[in-house]
Design an enzyme around this catalytic site. Structure first.
Site, PDB file in Angstrom:
ATOM      1  N   THR A  41       0.825  -1.209   0.000  1.00  0.00           N
ATOM      2  CA  THR A  41       0.000   0.000   0.000  1.00  0.00           C
ATOM      3  C   THR A  41       0.859   1.260   0.000  1.00  0.00           C
ATOM      4  O   THR A  41       0.458   2.294  -0.526  1.00  0.00           O
ATOM      5  CB  THR A  41      -0.939  -0.020   1.228  1.00  0.00           C
ATOM      6  OG1 THR A  41      -1.790  -1.146   1.072  1.00  0.00           O
ATOM      7  CG2 THR A  41      -1.775   1.228   1.338  1.00  0.00           C
ATOM      8  N   TYR A  54      -8.143   0.718  -3.946  1.00  0.00           N
ATOM      9  CA  TYR A  54      -6.875   1.141  -4.552  1.00  0.00           C
ATOM     10  C   TYR A  54      -6.123  -0.081  -5.031  1.00  0.00           C
ATOM     11  O   TYR A  54      -6.460  -1.214  -4.695  1.00  0.00           O
ATOM     12  CB  TYR A  54      -6.025   1.927  -3.539  1.00  0.00           C
ATOM     13  CG  TYR A  54      -5.545   1.087  -2.390  1.00  0.00           C
ATOM     14  CD1 TYR A  54      -6.357   0.877  -1.265  1.00  0.00           C
ATOM     15  CD2 TYR A  54      -4.296   0.471  -2.420  1.00  0.00           C
ATOM     16  CE1 TYR A  54      -5.927   0.077  -0.227  1.00  0.00           C
ATOM     17  CE2 TYR A  54      -3.860  -0.335  -1.373  1.00  0.00           C
ATOM     18  CZ  TYR A  54      -4.691  -0.526  -0.283  1.00  0.00           C
ATOM     19  OH  TYR A  54      -4.265  -1.326   0.744  1.00  0.00           O
ATOM     20  N   THR A 120       1.676  -4.406   4.258  1.00  0.00           N
ATOM     21  CA  THR A 120       1.554  -4.740   5.682  1.00  0.00           C
ATOM     22  C   THR A 120       0.945  -6.129   5.927  1.00  0.00           C
ATOM     23  O   THR A 120       1.100  -6.674   7.010  1.00  0.00           O
ATOM     24  CB  THR A 120       0.703  -3.684   6.424  1.00  0.00           C
ATOM     25  OG1 THR A 120      -0.606  -3.674   5.857  1.00  0.00           O
ATOM     26  CG2 THR A 120       1.326  -2.309   6.337  1.00  0.00           C
ATOM     27  N   ASP A 121       0.242  -6.664   4.919  1.00  0.00           N
ATOM     28  CA  ASP A 121      -0.483  -7.930   5.147  1.00  0.00           C
ATOM     29  C   ASP A 121       0.446  -9.056   5.594  1.00  0.00           C
ATOM     30  O   ASP A 121       0.107  -9.826   6.502  1.00  0.00           O
ATOM     31  CB  ASP A 121      -1.213  -8.378   3.872  1.00  0.00           C
ATOM     32  CG  ASP A 121      -2.425  -7.501   3.566  1.00  0.00           C
ATOM     33  OD1 ASP A 121      -2.748  -6.613   4.363  1.00  0.00           O
ATOM     34  OD2 ASP A 121      -3.050  -7.719   2.503  1.00  0.00           O
ATOM     35  N   LYS A 193       0.176  -7.891  12.943  1.00  0.00           N
ATOM     36  CA  LYS A 193      -0.821  -6.935  12.445  1.00  0.00           C
ATOM     37  C   LYS A 193      -2.135  -7.182  13.183  1.00  0.00           C
ATOM     38  O   LYS A 193      -2.608  -8.319  13.242  1.00  0.00           O
ATOM     39  CB  LYS A 193      -1.001  -7.129  10.939  1.00  0.00           C
ATOM     40  CG  LYS A 193      -1.902  -6.092  10.292  1.00  0.00           C
ATOM     41  CD  LYS A 193      -1.908  -6.178   8.766  1.00  0.00           C
ATOM     42  CE  LYS A 193      -2.795  -5.087   8.202  1.00  0.00           C
ATOM     43  NZ  LYS A 193      -2.848  -5.053   6.743  1.00  0.00           N
ATOM     44  N   GLU A 313      -2.068 -28.981  28.048  1.00  0.00           N
ATOM     45  CA  GLU A 313      -3.309 -29.766  27.924  1.00  0.00           C
ATOM     46  C   GLU A 313      -3.161 -30.890  26.903  1.00  0.00           C
ATOM     47  O   GLU A 313      -4.051 -31.714  26.740  1.00  0.00           O
ATOM     48  CB  GLU A 313      -4.458 -28.843  27.509  1.00  0.00           C
ATOM     49  CG  GLU A 313      -4.913 -27.901  28.607  1.00  0.00           C
ATOM     50  CD  GLU A 313      -6.071 -27.037  28.150  1.00  0.00           C
ATOM     51  OE1 GLU A 313      -7.203 -27.529  28.065  1.00  0.00           O
ATOM     52  OE2 GLU A 313      -5.824 -25.835  27.853  1.00  0.00           O
TER      53      GLU A 313
HETATM   54  N1  ASP Z   1      -2.755  -5.494   0.845  1.00  0.00           N
HETATM   55  C1  ASP Z   1      -1.727  -4.538   1.149  1.00  0.00           C
HETATM   56  C2  ASP Z   1      -0.403  -5.255   1.167  1.00  0.00           C
HETATM   57  O1  ASP Z   1      -0.086  -5.951   2.084  1.00  0.00           O
HETATM   58  C3  ASP Z   1      -2.015  -3.875   2.437  1.00  0.00           C
HETATM   59  C4  ASP Z   1      -0.958  -2.903   2.932  1.00  0.00           C
HETATM   60  O2  ASP Z   1       0.128  -2.783   2.422  1.00  0.00           O
HETATM   61  O3  ASP Z   1      -1.267  -2.221   3.925  1.00  0.00           O
HETATM   62  O4  ASP Z   1       0.332  -5.114   0.256  1.00  0.00           O
END
Ligand code: ASP
Length: 356
Positions: A41, A54, A120-121, A193, A313
């Site tokens: 992103t 996007y 971020t994924d 995340k 457990e």
């Molecule tokens: N879908 C995006 C990615 O991981 C989300 C992000 O970058 O925040 O590339």
């Protein structure tokens, strides 16, 4: 009049020359940071500043840098495009290329630190993978953004500024691979995340922050103690493929057949994202024990914080299972993949989960 002007311009030119020389000398003193762009992103673009839809990985490294005023005062920066994908499409092929490039760059005296721009994924997976296979103490910093570059109040530019600030800082060295997002500096082992959309998405629930990044200045609170980088025994220099490891999510009244089919489909390892302390129902546990006769089976947890303990457990000793300790399922998968690069007993793999 004219000769007087000419006379006055001589000292002016001299002053200008001195200033240019001082600024060149200062530039030489700046650390040399290489930015390796992979997409996400932070490199995303939408049709308008307030549109939620996007495309990630649409913008190149030069455009990203152009949106960060002052970043060139922190370091001498060079950029390279490794890939341009949303990190949902991150592959081990890209991760291996990235790791090998980082190792080559950091082996040179001409490079002081590396920043990786990333979606971020799956950022936590790449960060943890690099934490295990980078062979340098120099700073390696992953950064991304939750809002695309075209958004109103895009978070990418300041995140990138801070990431370059962290990569340029000698105090960042020796803390393993770091992630800088929304002013926080996380260690690769512990972050995860936690929000699908909020800019405050990354947390390090068990271990807390490594530090704070503020407009290029950093405050460090701790150094992750998990084995990483130069102490790591994992070496990918001649690796081009990693063994298949599947993650199977546990839930109430699950059936065990997904575990059986994972083995039948060629997985060399399985991570169970268990309920609670890495638990699963009786039929799944039986399937896990069946699988553990053929492949490595790790019990992790779908719960965001806490550890998965051995023989709590579940009788791991009897069933030949491995407890993930602090690693969440996606990071347990990375460690298991690397562990399986050479033959190891269940006990040896368990030890790796305590160390890394
Ligand atoms: N879908 C995006 C990615 O991981 C989300 C992000 O970058 O925040 O590339």
């Amino acid at each position: 009049m004219k000769p007087r002007y000419r006379a006055a311009s001589i000292p002016l030119m001299f002053l200008l020359l001195v200033c240019v020389q001082i600024s060149l000398a200062q530039n030489k003193k700046l650390p040399n940071v290489v930015i390796l762009a992979t997409g996400g992103t932070i490199a995303g673009a939408a049709a308008s500043g307030t549109q939620s839809a996007y495309t990630s990985g649409a913008v190149g490294i030069d455009t990203m840098l152009a949106a960060v005023p002052g970043v060139k005062d922190l370091a001498n920066i060079k950029g390279e495009q490794i890939s341009n994908v949303g990190s949902q499409d991150m592959t081990f092929e890209i991760m291996l290329t990235l790791a090998k490039r980082i190792n080559a760059l950091l082996a040179s005296n001409a490079v002081d630190g590396v920043v990786v721009t990333h979606g971020t994924d799956t950022m936590e997976e790449t960060a943890y993978f690099l934490n295990l296979v980078v062979k340098s103490k120099k700073p390696v910093v992953l950064v991304g953004s939750m809002r695309p570059s075209t958004a109103v109040s895009a978070d990418g530019p300041l995140n990138l500024f801070n990431a370059v600030g962290v990569a340029s800082d000698p105090a960042s060295a020796g803390r393993g691979v770091l992630v800088v997002m929304n002013d926080w500096i996380h260690g690769a082992h512990s972050l995860t995340k936690t929000s699908t959309t909020a800019i405050q998405t990354f947390m390090s629930p068990l271990r807390g922050l490594v530090g704070i990044a503020s407009y290029g200045k950093n405050d460090y609170y701790n150094t992750p103690t998990w084995k990483n980088t130069t102490e790591s025994e994992f070496d990918i220099a001649s690796v081009s493929q990693l063994p298949r490891v599947d993650i199977i999510y546990a839930y109430a009244d699950m059936t065990g057949d997904l575990i059986d089919s994972s083995v039948a489909n060629g997985a060399k390892g399985i991570v169970i994202a268990g309920v609670g302390n890495g638990n699963m129902n009786k039929v799944s546990l039986e399937a896990a024990a069946r699988a553990a006769k053929k492949v490595a089976v790790v019990r992790s947890s779908r719960v965001i914080t806490g550890t998965v303990g051995r023989n709590v457990e579940v009788n791991d000793d009897e069933m030949n299972l491995i407890a993930s300790d602090e690693l969440n399922p996606q990071k347990a998968r990375i460690l298991l993949m690397l562990s399986l690069l050479k033959p190891r007993t269940t006990g040896e793999i368990q030890q790796l989960f305590y160390l890394y």
